[in-house]
Design a protein around this motif. Sequence first.
Motif, PDB file in Angstrom:
ATOM      1  N   TYR A 111       0.848  -1.194   0.000  1.00  0.00           N
ATOM      2  CA  TYR A 111       0.000   0.000   0.000  1.00  0.00           C
ATOM      3  C   TYR A 111       0.885   1.247   0.000  1.00  0.00           C
ATOM      4  N   THR A 112       0.544   2.220  -0.834  1.00  0.00           N
ATOM      5  CA  THR A 112       1.255   3.498  -0.833  1.00  0.00           C
ATOM      6  C   THR A 112       0.270   4.654  -0.885  1.00  0.00           C
ATOM      7  N   ARG A 113       0.640   5.728  -0.226  1.00  0.00           N
ATOM      8  CA  ARG A 113      -0.099   6.991  -0.325  1.00  0.00           C
ATOM      9  C   ARG A 113       0.929   8.058  -0.704  1.00  0.00           C
ATOM     10  N   THR A 114       0.717   8.657  -1.872  1.00  0.00           N
ATOM     11  CA  THR A 114       1.668   9.606  -2.426  1.00  0.00           C
ATOM     12  C   THR A 114       0.958  10.910  -2.761  1.00  0.00           C
ATOM     13  N   VAL A 206       9.743   5.027  -8.748  1.00  0.00           N
ATOM     14  CA  VAL A 206       8.402   5.461  -9.139  1.00  0.00           C
ATOM     15  C   VAL A 206       7.337   4.620  -8.450  1.00  0.00           C
ATOM     16  N   VAL A 207       7.542   3.310  -8.382  1.00  0.00           N
ATOM     17  CA  VAL A 207       6.619   2.407  -7.701  1.00  0.00           C
ATOM     18  C   VAL A 207       7.328   1.849  -6.472  1.00  0.00           C
ATOM     19  N   PRO A 208       7.045   2.368  -5.274  1.00  0.00           N
ATOM     20  CA  PRO A 208       7.758   1.923  -4.065  1.00  0.00           C
ATOM     21  C   PRO A 208       7.529   0.451  -3.766  1.00  0.00           C
ATOM     22  N   ARG A 209       8.545  -0.154  -3.187  1.00  0.00           N
ATOM     23  CA  ARG A 209       8.495  -1.548  -2.775  1.00  0.00           C
ATOM     24  C   ARG A 209       9.024  -1.672  -1.352  1.00  0.00           C
ATOM     25  N   GLU A 295       3.122   7.368   2.882  1.00  0.00           N
ATOM     26  CA  GLU A 295       2.966   6.109   3.605  1.00  0.00           C
ATOM     27  C   GLU A 295       3.332   4.948   2.695  1.00  0.00           C
ATOM     28  N   LEU A 296       3.942   3.941   3.273  1.00  0.00           N
ATOM     29  CA  LEU A 296       4.206   2.676   2.609  1.00  0.00           C
ATOM     30  C   LEU A 296       3.925   1.584   3.621  1.00  0.00           C
ATOM     31  N   GLY A 297       3.053   0.661   3.268  1.00  0.00           N
ATOM     32  CA  GLY A 297       2.696  -0.389   4.208  1.00  0.00           C
ATOM     33  C   GLY A 297       2.356  -1.685   3.513  1.00  0.00           C
ATOM     34  N   VAL A 298       2.082  -2.713   4.289  1.00  0.00           N
ATOM     35  CA  VAL A 298       1.698  -4.019   3.773  1.00  0.00           C
ATOM     36  C   VAL A 298       0.337  -4.373   4.349  1.00  0.00           C
ATOM     37  N   VAL A 299      -0.604  -4.670   3.466  1.00  0.00           N
ATOM     38  CA  VAL A 299      -1.961  -5.003   3.893  1.00  0.00           C
ATOM     39  C   VAL A 299      -2.400  -6.292   3.214  1.00  0.00           C
ATOM     40  N   ASP A 300      -3.572  -6.796   3.621  1.00  0.00           N
ATOM     41  CA  ASP A 300      -4.026  -8.101   3.146  1.00  0.00           C
ATOM     42  C   ASP A 300      -4.981  -8.035   1.966  1.00  0.00           C
TER      43      ASP A 300
END
Length: 306
Positions: A111-114, A206-209, A295-300
């Motif tokens: 998940y990212t919020r940019t 460009v695409v966060p990981r 924000e950068l996170g991991v969701v289900d």
Amino acid sequence: MDDLTAVRELADDVTGLSDEARAAARVRLRRAIAQEGRPRPLSRRLMLRAVAGTAAAAVAGGVVLATRHEPGTDTPQLAGLSAAQLLRKAADRSRADGAGTPIPRDDQYVYTRTYITRTYVKDGGTRTWADESWLSVDGSRPSRREEHGTVHDDPPLGEHEVRVPPTRYTELAKWPTDPDKLLTWLRRGTEEGYRGAFMNACQFFVVPRVMPPGLEAATFEAVARIPGIRIDRQAVDALGRRGIAVSYPEFDFAFVFDAHTSAYLGMRLTGSTVTYHGRKAVHHGWYHEVSALRELGVVDRIGQRP
């Protein structure tokens, strides 16, 4: 501070660029960026390139959130540093912030919020976006990405398709964290040498990981080894945070780092709308754009937020 308010209050403090000699490089970079995250056949697997941003993580209720470091009062002074020195500081910050970053499962989503602010050269008009995206880690599930306010629902990868560069953590873990070796990888597959290496490094942000430990830091250190990199101490990101930009001559993309902490904030670019008349590309509607990875996170699942 309200983030959207900060975005709207961002001032246009950069001047227009009109160097036509940069048009060809600009088109190549935009073409590479446009391909970022799109599936490619295994038979067309491209070179391994650079690495996207990561951050400190916190785990709560099965959801992982990584939030970029905010400036503090006990931060180092960076005003007198060269571009290479700043990048090495950014690498040190990345290592400190990346400690304990969780490993995403293949069946989860990044998940990212940019936040993005675009200011048009012609009239000074400004547009802002707050984009959210959910990217399937291994590509086996549908993804949802938002680009400048437009939502795209992407299908799962086909049987013989892969992402280039990969988003799977296990694939990223194969990349070298030695900056000299990584710089060799960045230059591989391009006839433009160091110029191509810098372009490839930009593409991977460009695409966060979620990156394995040390990989983002190695990328900054690899870029620090590129001759000719330059520094702009008057940068501002899309949230109005004062930054320092690092770029390469003849390219309109730049990394932006926090002016207090050296933490990676986002990217800055100069772009245009392209209209084709036969085979001739005509550029118009030039703009300056800055982004901020909030924000950068991991969701289900898609729609879930940290």
